[in-house]
Structures are given as C-alpha cells and as structure tokens.
Design a protein around this motif. Sequence first.
Motif, PDB file in Angstrom:
ATOM      1  N   MET A 136      34.285 -13.073  66.734  1.00  0.00           N
ATOM      2  CA  MET A 136      35.518 -12.587  65.846  1.00  0.00           C
ATOM      3  C   MET A 136      36.514 -12.140  66.456  1.00  0.00           C
ATOM      4  O   MET A 136      37.811 -12.389  66.379  1.00  0.00           O
ATOM      5  N   ILE A 137      36.546 -11.181  67.573  1.00  0.00           N
ATOM      6  CA  ILE A 137      37.444 -10.809  68.356  1.00  0.00           C
ATOM      7  C   ILE A 137      38.225 -11.995  69.009  1.00  0.00           C
ATOM      8  O   ILE A 137      39.302 -11.746  69.436  1.00  0.00           O
ATOM      9  N   GLN A 138      37.473 -12.891  69.423  1.00  0.00           N
ATOM     10  CA  GLN A 138      38.246 -14.128  70.099  1.00  0.00           C
ATOM     11  C   GLN A 138      39.232 -14.739  69.272  1.00  0.00           C
ATOM     12  O   GLN A 138      40.242 -15.087  69.789  1.00  0.00           O
ATOM     13  N   TYR A 139      38.941 -14.876  68.006  1.00  0.00           N
ATOM     14  CA  TYR A 139      39.810 -15.514  67.094  1.00  0.00           C
ATOM     15  C   TYR A 139      40.700 -14.710  66.727  1.00  0.00           C
ATOM     16  O   TYR A 139      42.121 -15.118  66.504  1.00  0.00           O
ATOM     17  N   GLU A 140      40.681 -13.401  66.645  1.00  0.00           N
ATOM     18  CA  GLU A 140      41.626 -12.357  66.589  1.00  0.00           C
ATOM     19  C   GLU A 140      42.770 -12.400  67.518  1.00  0.00           C
ATOM     20  O   GLU A 140      43.897 -12.334  67.417  1.00  0.00           O
ATOM     21  N   LEU A 141      42.185 -12.565  68.690  1.00  0.00           N
ATOM     22  CA  LEU A 141      43.222 -12.717  69.802  1.00  0.00           C
ATOM     23  C   LEU A 141      43.918 -13.772  69.776  1.00  0.00           C
ATOM     24  O   LEU A 141      45.209 -13.874  70.190  1.00  0.00           O
ATOM     25  N   ASP A 142      43.555 -14.928  69.387  1.00  0.00           N
ATOM     26  CA  ASP A 142      43.915 -16.441  69.367  1.00  0.00           C
ATOM     27  C   ASP A 142      45.254 -16.104  68.313  1.00  0.00           C
ATOM     28  O   ASP A 142      46.459 -16.517  68.476  1.00  0.00           O
TER      29      ASP A 142
END
Length: 775
Positions: A200-206
Amino acid sequence: MEELELINKKTMPLLPLRGLSIFPHMVLHFDVGREKSILSLEQSMVNEQLIFLVSQKDAKIDNPIEEDIYHVGTVSKIKQILKLPGDTIRVLVEGISRAEIIEITQHEPYFQVDVLEREDTSIKDAESDALMRKLMESFEDYVKLSNQISPEVVVTVSDIEEPGMMADVISSYIFLKQAQKQELLEAFSPKDRLNKLYGMIQYELDVLRIERKIGVKVKKQIDRLQKEYYLREQMKAIQEELGDKDGQQAEIELYRKKIDKAKLPKEVKEKALSELGRLEKMGLMSAESGVIRTYLDWILDLPWSKETKDNLDIKNARDILESEHYGLKDVKERIIEYLAIRKLNEGMKGPILCLIGPPGVGKTSIVKSIATALNRSFVRMSLGGVRDEAEIRGHRKTYVGAIPGRIINGMKHAGSKNPVFLFDEIDKMSSDFRGDPADAMLEVLDPEQNNTFRDHYLELPFDLSKVMFITTANNADTIPRPLLDRMELIEVSGYTEEEKLNIAQKHLLPKQIKEHGMKEENLEISEAAMRDIINKYTRESGVRTLERRLATICRKAATMIVEENKNSIKVNPKNLVKFLGTPRYRYDVSEKKDKIGVVTGLAWTAYGGDTLPVEVSVAAGNGKLELTGQLGDVMKESARAGYSYIRAHTDILNIDKEFHKNYDLHIHVPEGAVPKDGPSAGVTMVTAMVSALSNNPVRGDVAMTGEITLTGRVLPIGGLKEKALAAKRAGINTIIIPVDNERDIQDIPDNVRKKLNFILADNIDTVLKNTILKG
C-alpha cells in the motif's frame, strides 16, 4: 519468524466509528454525539475505561445495526473525556489490541459485545528484519514527499523493534482508504500485515511522485507567467521613462531598417513607408495594426529583386534531361533552344509552354528536371478544381483574414523572381459565382502584361516576366481559347512499347529495387517478361501503372528472398503469373479473316490508341438505322452522314436503290459499356455498311481511320501515332489514313513505321477499292 498469538475473551461496550479507524498503539481523539454512543462511553468508564471501537461500513448510517459494522476492531482505553457545547463529547483514546466480535450480547440502550482479544508476539528473524527495513525506507520516502508528517516521527518509528507494532504505527500516519485500513486491522499475522502495508505504501509513493511532478510543472508555468508579467511591467516603466510607449518605436524602427535594407522598387517602397506611417500613428494595440503588420511582412518577404543565376551550360542541361527522362524529345529540344537564345540575349522573357499529353507520361516530373537544369527554384501549383478567381489574385485586405493569391504565395516560397513555375492540370479549372480563374490567368500568362501583375491583396505591380511558366494538360479542348492562344503547345504523346521497355529497364526497375531495400542482383526481369508486363498488365500511354506493377513484383520478390532465403529472383514470361496474377488486358489481335459487315477501325483515347471493330447487320424492314455501343453525338452524326452518302451513290456502289425502304441497318461498336465519340470512325462505318449491303467481305488485314463528309471526302484525324501503335499490336500491317495526315507519319517511331503499309485516301472510293473484296 515464529509468530505466537495470545487470545483473551472479554466483554465490553462497543462504539461504532464513522469514517475513522484506530490501530493498536495509536492515540486518537474524536467527537461523539449519538446518544447510544454516549451511553457506551459512560459504561466503559465503569468497565476499567475499556471500549471496543469498530468502523461502520457506511459512514452515512446514523443508527447502525449488526450488519452495518465490521467484525474486527480495536480494544481501546479512554484517556480523557471533554464535554463540548451542544451535547457533544470529545474523547481521547489509545488503541491497545485487535479484537474480533464473537457475539453482540446487547443492542439497547447501547451495544455490548463479547470479543476475542488478539495480542501478537513474535520472535524476529532475517525475513522480518528485511521487511521492517524495506517498510522503514518507504516510510521515510513517504514523509519526505508528503510534507505533512513531522520528520521526528521517523526517528520515533525507527526505534520500534516489534514488527506488528511498527506496522500499526506506520498505518496510523499514512493516508489510506477506509477499506485498506480495515484490511490491515484484519491482518492478525504481523508478517502478513507488513507485506500488505508495504504494497500500500509503495502505491501511495507512486501517487505522491506523480502529484509532485504535476505540482512542479504547474509551479514552473505559474513562475514563468509571473516572471514575464514582472519583466513586462519593468519594461513598460523603462519605456515610459524613455518616452517610448509600449515598445512601439522599437518595432517601427525595425520595420524601417528592413524596408531600407530590402531592394524594393520605388512604388513598393513608398507604399511600405506609407503603411509604416499609419502603423506608427495608430499604435500597436489598435485592431488595424495587426493587418498592417501582416501586409508589411508580405511585402518584405517577396523577392522583388532577388534572382538566381541561370546555368546556361547546354551540355549540362542535356545530360540532366537525358539522365532523368527517356524520350520526350520535343520538350528537351525546346528547353535547349531557350538556353541557347538566353546565352545570346539575357534580356529575353521567359517562355510560356504548355505540355499536352495523356496521364503518366512524365509532364510534371520533366518540369522539375528543367528547373534543375536551369539552376532555378521550382514552384508547383495544381489548378485541378480551382473555381475561385481569388485563388489566383488574392482577396482585398479589407476582408478579415485576407491573404495574397497563390501566384504571389508561390513567388514568396520560391525566394527568387525567376523560378520555374508549374501550373499543373490547367485544363481542369472550372468557374462559379466567385468568378472564372481562367480569366485571371490571362494576365499571368501574357508576357506583355505580366511584368506589372497586380494582386488584389498587395495592390502593387509585381514583375512576373522573368518567370518560366510551364503548364500541363491532358486535353487542349477544355482550355479556354484566349488562354490557349498565350501558350506554346508541346505535345507529349504516349510511349511506344520500345520506349516503355527502355524506361522500365533504365529508370523504373532500378528505382523500385532500391525503394524495396534490395540490390540489382537480387531481382532480374527478362526482356520478354517486361514486354508481357507492358502489353498484358497495363493499358496506358504513360508508365504509372507499369511502375505499380514493377513495385508489386519487387514486393513479392522481397518476400521470397526473406522467407525462402534466396539470393536472386528471376522473372520470365512463364512465372510472371505467379507475381502479377492472370493478365488484366488482351489487345484485340486481328483474326485477319475477311468478313461481311465487319471492319477494324482505329481509335484514340486518353490512355493511348486502340482498335475499334465496327459491325453492321442488314435485316428486312423499312429503312430504320439503329446505332448501339454507347456512341456519342458526333459519332452518331458520322454514321448518318455515311448512310446518306451511300443512299446518294447506290449506282456506283452496286447497291439496291430501294435499300432504305426495304432493309433496316444496325451499326454496333463492341464493348458497349465504354462510351465512344469522335468523327474518325466515319470511313470505318461507311465501309462496314457498304460491305453488309453489297454482301461483299472486307479485308481482315486492313485497319482504317478518317472522318467522312456527305460528298465522300476523307478528312484528317488526330492521334495517328497512337493509332498506328494499336494497329501494330493487333498484328495489322496495312492502315488507310486521310491524305492530309501524311505529314504525321514521320512522328511514328522508325521501328513501327517500317513495319506498316500506309494507304493515303482523299475520298471514300480509295478506301472501298482497297478494302471491299468483289465476289
């Protein structure tokens, strides 16, 4: 990582949260206003200050029931309660542990539930350490990008050593949707929680990176606009201090320098300075100023005095014309003559040539070669479909969006006042209510007038006398007579088979081989195969279709080279069908049989010559004359004139005097779907009618052409060269032609002329003597 789970069963009040989620180890305050929720809070204060907080599935529901809430939530401890005005209570809570509802034991006056409290403990290993490090790195990036979380939080989180606790704390700081938060709450395994949170945090970073990219782009645009505005304001202030309002004087001076530098004729310079004075008086912000600027730009862009130096080397011109085009002898000779005279008289005006011939014979392309040979700029203007006089002369600048005509526009693009200017398809112009463009062309193509050509937009005389105007047309009949009178006609007739063979071998085939990425050794087409392509797969005066057929062969050869790993492909008459399919055309090869009422005529078309058989049948009737085969009016009149001649000379022709009362004649020209017209089939139809009425056969090895009159005279026709080529293709060796066409025999190529026997006829008697066989 070995994971252990401690499960405790507890009973406590439940408080549904709207649009919120609380994680273990998280401190959160929220406002409570629902009566049922306030009662839950009061009960929890009695019950060791513990309360079970769980999210509603739909935040809009005011009185949730069991189906409206999730079954996994957080056991929390109430830290502080503050009563606000209006019966609202603000609560500060701390999440303790996850729990799952076993049963809702009480619904009213508040929810009370039995829950299984799950406290995770874990023994760390390499996998959990790796997950925690990756998650920490991502969280640090998230804090930097979001700019909404204090950097001290990173230090606090980095000190956490338990995997589950780290996941819960980070979950409380990042922006997640309600469904995602609930998914993390329901992940009882710390390792599972870490994995899901990392995704989830990777998606939010993108998402944050894209947002930042968009934000930077927008900021740059705003900064640029602000900077430009600031500089403009500064410039205005400076110009006002210097007495130069809005930078107008700088632009006026720039135009003035350009006008002085350009070598403009006196009248043009005076007009430009006059317009510049108007611009200076009215100011740059006036609506008219844009019109004046455009007008001045046009004046300054035109080549009033720029010329290219002609290359008068005749040998060089011959070499260029010969290397790029085969044949077209008359055109080449005319250009060489022009160069020779230019060398003797440099003040000579440019000639106005009109190349007339069928499509695909190289009219347009040789004009490009002429420009190359002369070292002149080349401008092409297609007149096909032009029906507005303003296309030639332009619009007056009083109209909105007015521009000069295409003549002046072409001169601007040429960049010199002596280009080679091609008017393509001059016979395709038409007219309507906006005027006749052909009338506007009269001035352009008149050497005595075009030195002061006036465009409606410029309203200034422009010298076109040094331009070499060349026009092309397929048919001179549709060109207005006054316009035709101003041009020197050069007939570009169709190619013979030998000429097509040479063009294909020397120019078309090498060009197509190169364009298809092959080398000359990869493809070989025999001479016999090339002749079959010319005769059986094309029917044209030019070579456009021939080039397309060669391109087809090249494509198929390239496919064979790639698929079958062949180095070379040889095309011969036997395998030609494999490349081009079944032959498309069959020339009417004469059977050379003597027949009654069947005569071979010769016809000219825009695509070359062809044989035109004429058939006549006689039947008992009352003198009716029927004509079929899609004959035009002129051809029908020729038939009727011939019919009248036969009626007037029945004694000489040995025909029944009463045939016009007792018999019906039917004249038919085969290929009935193709329209036919023209007077040159007159002698053919008379011969066929005499043969049918006298019941005497006609020689099958003779073809004829000529117009007939009521007195039996044979008048001259056009297109003798093409007709002679058609007769040769059909295997006919004897041609009857009008005596006045004797001068045209020299235009027929030697190799064709030597194989044909020409019979000259000035009267129909000569035709009948050489064709009708007496029984």
